[in-house]
Design a protein around this motif. Sequence first.
Motif, PDB file in Angstrom:
ATOM      1  N   UNK A 183     -63.564 -61.673 -55.615  1.00 43.03           N
ATOM      2  CA  UNK A 183     -63.068 -60.344 -55.470  1.00 43.03           C
ATOM      3  C   UNK A 183     -61.848 -60.105 -54.662  1.00 43.03           C
ATOM      4  N   UNK A 184     -60.752 -59.301 -55.300  1.00 46.92           N
ATOM      5  CA  UNK A 184     -59.400 -59.084 -54.767  1.00 46.92           C
ATOM      6  C   UNK A 184     -59.461 -57.871 -53.807  1.00 46.92           C
ATOM      7  N   UNK A 185     -58.572 -57.802 -52.933  1.00 40.54           N
ATOM      8  CA  UNK A 185     -58.320 -56.628 -51.970  1.00 40.54           C
ATOM      9  C   UNK A 185     -57.899 -55.467 -52.926  1.00 40.54           C
ATOM     10  N   UNK A 186     -58.686 -54.275 -52.908  1.00 37.24           N
ATOM     11  CA  UNK A 186     -58.471 -53.162 -53.675  1.00 37.24           C
ATOM     12  C   UNK A 186     -56.918 -52.164 -53.471  1.00 37.24           C
ATOM     13  N   UNK A 187     -56.715 -52.601 -52.259  1.00 36.47           N
ATOM     14  CA  UNK A 187     -55.240 -52.065 -51.814  1.00 36.47           C
ATOM     15  C   UNK A 187     -53.942 -52.552 -52.687  1.00 36.47           C
ATOM     16  N   UNK A 188     -54.472 -53.848 -53.273  1.00 40.91           N
ATOM     17  CA  UNK A 188     -53.505 -54.196 -54.332  1.00 40.91           C
ATOM     18  C   UNK A 188     -52.963 -53.301 -55.246  1.00 40.91           C
TER      19      UNK A 188
END
Length: 502
Positions: A322-327
Amino acid sequence: MKNLDESRKTLDQIDSQIVDLLENRMKISKEIGIYKLNNNLNTEDSSREDKIIKKLENKIDPEFKNSIRPIYSEIFSESKKIITKVKNENFKYGLIGEDLSHSKSKEIHELFEKYNYNLKNLKKSDVESFFENKNFLGINVTIPYKEISMKYLNEVDGLAKEIGAVNTIVNRAGKLIGYNTDYFGLDYSLNHYGINIKDKKVLILGSGGASKMVQKLAKDKGATSVIVISRSGENNYERLDKYKDYNILINTTPIGMYPYNMECKVDLARFQALESVIDLIYNPLNTKLILDAKRLGLKTMSGLLMLVVQAFFAGELFLDEKLDKSLIEKVYLNLKKDMQNIVFVGMPSAGKTTMAKLLSEKSNREFFDTDKLIEEREGKISEIFKNKGEKYFREVESKILKEVSKKTGVVIATGGGTPLKEVNRDLILQNSIVIYLDRDLKNLETEGRPLSKNLNNLKQMYEDRHKIYEDISHIRIKVIEDKEKNLEKILEEIKNYENFSN
């Protein structure tokens, strides 16, 4: 024997020098290969190789001329092998398609700061061998391979299978698995722009892989009717009036995409119940279809955010994490800012060229002055007006603007009369933040300006043009007669506008 030994010793020294030089040449070839790969440039140029050989043949003693071609042909052959190896080693994550010369995918993925990402122009004849070799960990797929790629996969995700097209392929220990993250990109973007498909009639332009994804999402979201328009078949562009009561129009075709900006096959005024217009194209930022929709006061959505979101979810699949959605917002805002032009409009001698040039230097953006470009091609503007008339000048002006407005991330100073034509206003607005420099009339120069020869002319011109300047602009600057303070004000207003509009 002494002379023979000395000669052999000299040859050994020369051979050693040749090997060192050859090593350096191959290293530089490798560096060039990496640069070209990273910048999506053609890595093979046989015409350049031939020029090099001929140049070297002219330098050497004619007695040895015939040795150049076989030696250098072999060197070029080995260089190509090195570049091919570089391609294979560096293409772990990337995008395949037929023409990727204007893709933003590399910029987007590398802003996630998780992996290197490259672009690979792939000929149709090379698709099969590309998938057989499996020399990648994760790829995205674009036109025209979203559908045909599926036959080379070991497994297709359920959603992608339903859609009938993939845009993301992951290599799991030699097993190729296909996904469709475009679906999630569009879903996210519709929510962001407040466009609700439920209980709406949806008209989709195009029938390719992207269209199939949109059809699936529209049905999943509860559209009451979904019609696909294609160039041929029962539902075509000639029969659009049948669907004038439809609520949402979505373009999945490349019509209007760079470099064919401003192309459009649809007259939106014919649709009486239209609420929203969506265009999956992201370059230009605003297609003619989107500009027409905005003019009619409709909700609009362009393709840039969707591009970022589908890349985000593809990245999660590549890495299996999972990646940081703020990206998503961070990358989207950075990309949009980098793509947007800044265009200056206003009266003749309002300071557009001066301030545009200062801004370009401050922001490290390329600068274009449409009046200067006209003069470079046609001669002095005053002479054009005198000898060929204003109509001819305006035609040239539009032609120049059409060329320069296709660019992204640049600063443009326009002529005072440029925004008077609607077509020019569209050209300006397709990629730009527009700044109106409103300078006090008493400070405007009149010398050498064909249409503003005196104060009375200026006053009338201002009355005629002021509303046009205001309507097209996102920022209005009341000009201060101090360049540096004016620049500070412009920079502040651009920052405020970007924060507000995003």
